[in-house]
Design a protein around this motif. Structure first.
Motif, mmCIF file in Angstrom:
data_model
loop_
_atom_site.group_PDB
_atom_site.id
_atom_site.type_symbol
_atom_site.label_atom_id
_atom_site.label_comp_id
_atom_site.label_asym_id
_atom_site.label_seq_id
_atom_site.Cartn_x
_atom_site.Cartn_y
_atom_site.Cartn_z
ATOM 1 N N LEU A 136 4.243 4.989 5.905
ATOM 2 C CA LEU A 136 3.778 3.604 5.897
ATOM 3 C C LEU A 136 4.926 2.634 5.646
ATOM 4 C CD1 LEU A 136 0.437 3.962 3.875
ATOM 5 C CD2 LEU A 136 0.676 3.507 6.322
ATOM 6 N N LEU A 137 5.801 2.990 4.723
ATOM 7 C CA LEU A 137 6.951 2.127 4.446
ATOM 8 C C LEU A 137 7.904 2.077 5.632
ATOM 9 C CD1 LEU A 137 7.555 3.218 0.753
ATOM 10 C CD2 LEU A 137 6.822 0.958 1.518
ATOM 11 N N TRP A 138 8.104 3.217 6.279
ATOM 12 C CA TRP A 138 8.974 3.289 7.464
ATOM 13 C C TRP A 138 8.459 2.327 8.539
ATOM 14 C CZ3 TRP A 138 11.439 8.586 8.862
ATOM 15 C CH2 TRP A 138 12.278 8.477 9.974
ATOM 16 N N VAL A 139 7.162 2.366 8.810
ATOM 17 C CA VAL A 139 6.580 1.464 9.813
ATOM 18 C C VAL A 139 6.669 0.016 9.339
ATOM 19 C CG1 VAL A 139 4.447 0.815 10.994
ATOM 20 C CG2 VAL A 139 5.057 3.234 10.769
ATOM 21 N N GLY A 140 6.344 -0.213 8.057
ATOM 22 C CA GLY A 140 6.416 -1.570 7.534
ATOM 23 C C GLY A 140 7.808 -2.159 7.592
ATOM 24 N N TRP A 141 8.814 -1.296 7.544
ATOM 25 C CA TRP A 141 10.202 -1.770 7.569
ATOM 26 C C TRP A 141 10.564 -2.447 8.890
ATOM 27 C CZ3 TRP A 141 11.485 0.707 2.824
ATOM 28 C CH2 TRP A 141 12.588 0.171 2.176
ATOM 29 N N GLY A 156 0.818 -1.210 0.000
ATOM 30 C CA GLY A 156 0.000 0.000 0.000
ATOM 31 C C GLY A 156 0.848 1.255 0.000
ATOM 32 N N GLY A 157 1.952 1.229 0.725
ATOM 33 C CA GLY A 157 2.870 2.359 0.717
ATOM 34 C C GLY A 157 3.452 2.600 -0.663
ATOM 35 N N PHE A 158 3.796 1.525 -1.357
ATOM 36 C CA PHE A 158 4.344 1.680 -2.705
ATOM 37 C C PHE A 158 3.296 2.186 -3.691
ATOM 38 C CE2 PHE A 158 7.858 -1.140 -1.254
ATOM 39 C CZ PHE A 158 8.916 -0.356 -1.685
ATOM 40 N N ILE A 159 2.032 1.797 -3.503
ATOM 41 C CA ILE A 159 0.971 2.334 -4.357
ATOM 42 C C ILE A 159 0.897 3.845 -4.204
ATOM 43 C CG2 ILE A 159 -1.534 2.466 -4.693
ATOM 44 C CD1 ILE A 159 -1.666 -0.517 -4.005
#
Length: 424
Positions: free
Chosen positions: A207-212, A24-27
């Motif tokens: 979102l990507l930071w958290v997903g990492w 979702g972050g990449f979208i």
């Protein structure tokens, strides 16, 4: 299964969910970094290709990485059937889902190089080929007991396996597709094609930071000793340092704190620390992330001047930062952490050039394989399967309408649609 095994499985499953949510972050990142006439297409093709990657990973990818085989590729565990081993400290089905999420991220990174000019069919073809013949091979070399693993290659969570592999495929795509219409003038000067929504891109980075934390800390696949907390600490420090360093360098060079550079600095810090998060001290994580934030600014400029039209800067953020992050363990890996997680200490801890040489071998071999095989596949798609790029008229109109029949923002574009429902 023991209580520890259950806890490990719950933690790893949570991490897998965090990594999948990164899609979702990449979208949002790709849609926000490009024009609104392509936003719906970007969202749809990302979901579609994650579905394709999931099916191919189940059928052959997992077996090619972790199955019994040889130094080049695994040759068993195809069409993974699940099952639970009561004696295991981690449910293999959970590990499968976790690894599937990584495969999905790799192909998502690769498709950044296709943005705003590739046909939907080219995504479908390449998603299958990449997920069968490219990503699993590199992953087997490093994570599945392949030849680079035998040399002691350090890549804890995938700076090489996921990020560099995806970036090299993106580079091949940008070279074959050529720049977007209007990106370069006849004199070679660059026109900046602004993304349509900086709020999307900023939210995407968060979102990507958290997903990492799922990406890196989850790669411990264990709660024993709470080492995942140490990995999370290094991950956060590197991301923070990348954002701050990128802000400083863009102010010094351009006089403005450019939003895209700050965001890409944070992502570059995350990519760089992905290989080394379990091998280095916190002060080194800050340095690794900070250097990545500086590098990404100059890398973005370098590729733009050479007419490599990479709309979301996948090559700089995931490729160049991935190389730096992978090499960094050869400098900064501590003796204690290297002994615990595999490989030798880095140059600055008395380990000499041995580990640095292994890291360099790893990025060279993996990057070259991913680029060459991607280029061959994409060239065949482009020349033999109807071409990869949409027509000039379709590109100007936008891929939402030309590929899907409706705009992602229909009100903005006057409600135009090619698939309106008939009314009586």
């Amino acid at each position: 299964m023991s209580e520890l095994g259950l806890m490990n499985s719950v933690w790893t499953m949570l991490a897998a969910v965090l990594v999948i949510l990164m899609i979702g972050g990449f979208i949002l990142l790709e849609a926000g970094s490009t024009r609104m006439k392509n936003a719906g297409h970007i969202a749809a093709k990302t979901i579609l290709t994650f579905g394709i990657a999931s099916l191919t990973f189940w059928a052959v990818g997992y077996g090619m990485i972790f199955g019994e085989g040889n130094a080049f590729v695994g040759l068993s565990k195809f069409f993974y059937s699940g099952g639970i081993d009561p004696s295991s400290d981690l449910a293999e089905s959970v590990f499968f889902v976790f690894q599937l999420a990584f495969a999905g991220i790799a192909i998502t990174i690769a498709f950044g190089g296709f943005a705003e000019r590739a046909k939907l069919a080219s995504y479908v073809w390449f998603a299958i080929l990449f997920s069968v013949f490219i990503y699993p091979v590199v992953a087997h070399w490093i994570w599945g007991g392949g030849w680079l693993s035998g040399h002691g290659k350090q890549d804890f969570a995938g700076s090489t396996v996921v990020h560099l592999t995806g970036a090299m495929a993106a580079l091949a795509a940008t070279m074959i597709l050529k720049p977007r219409i209007g990106k370069y003038n006849q004199d070679g000067s660059v026109n900046e094609i602004e993304g349509h929504n900086q709020v999307y891109t900023s939210l995407a980075v968060l979102l990507l930071w958290v997903g990492w934390f799922g990406f890196n800390a989850g790669s411990t696949v264990s709660v024993d000793g709470a080492f995942f907390g140490y990995v999370a600490l290094n991950t956060n420090l590197a991301a923070a340092a990348g954002a701050v360093a990128a802000m400083f360098v863009t102010v010094v060079v351009t006089g403005k704190a450019r939003v895209s550079t700050i965001l890409n600095g944070a992502l570059a810090g995350l990519v760089a620390i992905t290989a080394s998060c379990a091998f280095v001290a916190p002060w080194a994580a800050v340095l690794i992330g900070g250097v990545a934030g500086v590098i990404v600014h100059y890398s973005m400029e370098f590729f733009e001047k050479r007419k490599i039209d990479d709309p979301i800067y996948a090559l700089s953020v995931h490729g160049i930062a991935g190389i730096w992050g992978t090499l960094s363990t050869g400098f900064f890996a501590t003796p204690e952490l290297a002994a615990m997680n595999g490989g030798l200490p880095g140059l600055f801890y008395g380990g000499g050039f041995t580990q640095l040489g292994v890291q360099l071998l790893g990025v060279t071999a993996s990057g070259a394989y991913a680029f060459v095989v991607s280029y061959i596949f994409l060239y065949v798609i482009h020349k033999g399967l109807g071409g990869m790029r949409v027509s000039k008229g379709e590109e100007l109109q936008g891929l939402d309408l030309s590929e899907h029949g409706s705009y992602g923002y229909p009100e903005v574009f006057g409600g135009q649609s090619q698939n309106r429902r008939k009314t009586s």
